[in-house]
Design a protein around this motif. Structure first.
Motif, short mmCIF file in Angstrom:
data_model
loop_
_atom_site.label_atom_id
_atom_site.label_comp_id
_atom_site.label_asym_id
_atom_site.label_seq_id
_atom_site.Cartn_x
_atom_site.Cartn_y
_atom_site.Cartn_z
N CYS A 65 -3.37 -0.11 7.69
CA CYS A 65 -3.72 1.31 7.94
C CYS A 65 -5.15 1.57 8.17
O CYS A 65 -5.66 2.59 8.60
N CYS A 86 0.45 4.08 2.83
CA CYS A 86 1.01 3.96 4.08
C CYS A 86 2.40 3.41 4.10
O CYS A 86 2.94 3.45 5.27
N HIS A 106 0.79 -1.10 0.14
CA HIS A 106 -0.02 -0.06 -0.12
C HIS A 106 0.89 1.01 -0.09
O HIS A 106 1.41 1.68 0.90
N CYS A 136 -7.04 -1.36 3.66
CA CYS A 136 -5.65 -1.84 3.96
C CYS A 136 -5.98 -2.45 5.02
O CYS A 136 -6.22 -1.67 6.16
#
Ligand code: ZN
Ligand code: ZN
Length: 311
Positions: free
Chosen positions: A299, A125, A122, A296
């Motif tokens: 996060c 993050c 991701h 995600c």
């Protein structure tokens, strides 16, 4: 993720509903393989051929049917000789959360798979992630326990599974280099897909499966046995009624829910039966209509196609 600005294909009255159309397209491992490489920018014949195992005839037939289903458009890039490339449409692009959910499930629950699956990162993050299912109405995580499905006007069983599923697969001796073996066991066969749907809709007893899906007792026994071998279903006996066995989804089976619900939502976004939807989904935790998204797992933010790196 595109939500607005799309026109669903209108299906024939009384024919296959959105779920059946989706299973025919995404219950095919070559189609998934072609889409996966298209998302990594494959556009021309040679781009897919260079990835390995696919044959010319499989590639051309699958590209033609994916184009017919509106996942690709053909764009001419050369006049002499006349050559076309295949460009993903918003409908084709919108398959990415389903692919991500399939990879994540295989990685967690079918680790014996021979081919390594992509690692997902991701970029927003900065961490590798395991996706979680989320509800777009409230933004919170959701799972099989707090999403309720009710049949809509086009939802009967006979219209929800295409007769073609499982046929094409057996004709193809060569398989994609990137295998999704357990996913295909659950989706790539007409009866398996029906049984999976029945399980998520609350079928528990032998009789339920026969009644809901129209399968013969021999098929019911065979599919339940296979699901138990795969570890997605467990049989339980009742102490008071030893002859009364029930069949429940295991943790592995329940963990497949994001794949199922993302497929249903994609299908209903892009294919529309004139009578109305096949399934109406509600997130009981917030009371809103359930439209899935992926979060995600690290996060908690919603994932977008642009914020994911695949290695
Ligand atoms: Zn919600
Ligand atoms: Zn993240």
């Amino acid at each position: 993720m595109t939500t607005g600005r799309h026109t669903p294909t209108r299906l024939a009255t009384g024919g296959d509903n959105a779920i059946a159309v989706t299973l025919a397209i995404l219950g095919d491992e070559w189609n998934l393989w072609i889409l996966r490489h298209a998302m990594a920018d494959a556009r021309r014949y040679g781009d897919w051929m260079a990835q390995g195992s696919i044959s010319n005839s499989v590639l051309s037939s699958r590209l033609a049917s994916l184009t017919e289903s509106g996942l690709f458009v053909q764009e001419q890039y050369s006049e002499r000789p006349v050559r076309f490339e295949y460009v993903l449409t918003p409908r084709g692009r919108a398959v990415w959360p389903i692919l991500i959910a399939m990879w994540a499930w295989e990685q967690e629950w079918a680790p014996a798979s021979e081919a390594p699956l992509p690692t997902m990162h991701h970029t927003a993050c900065g961490h590798d992630f395991h996706p979680r299912l989320g509800c777009r109405s409230c933004g919170n995580p959701a799972d099989a326990h707090d999403v309720v499905a009710a049949f809509g006007p086009s939802g009967d069983w006979s219209r929800s599974v295409p007769t073609s599923v499982g046929r094409r697969r057996s004709q193809t001796a060569v398989q994609p280099s990137e295998l999704l073996p357990h996913t295909m066991e659950l989706l790539g066969n007409r009866w398996s897909a029906s049984f999976l749907g029945a399980l998520f809709l609350g079928a528990h007893r032998f009789r339920d499966f026969a009644e809901r899906t129209g399968a013969s007792p021999a098929i019911v026994s065979d599919r339940l046995r296979r699901f138990i071998e795969l570890g997605v279903v467990e049989a339980r006996s009742n102490a008071e009624r030893p002859d009364w066995r029930t069949y429940q989804l295991t943790q592995k089976g329940l963990a497949f829910f994001p794949v199922v619900i993302l497929m249903i939502a994609w299908g209903q976004d892009w294919f529309e039966a004139p009578e109305g939807p096949a399934l109406v989904l509600t997130h009981t935790a917030c009371g809103g209509p359930f439209h899935p998204e992926l979060l995600c797992g690290t996060c908690g933010q919603p994932l977008t196609g642009a914020s994911i790196g695949v290695r």
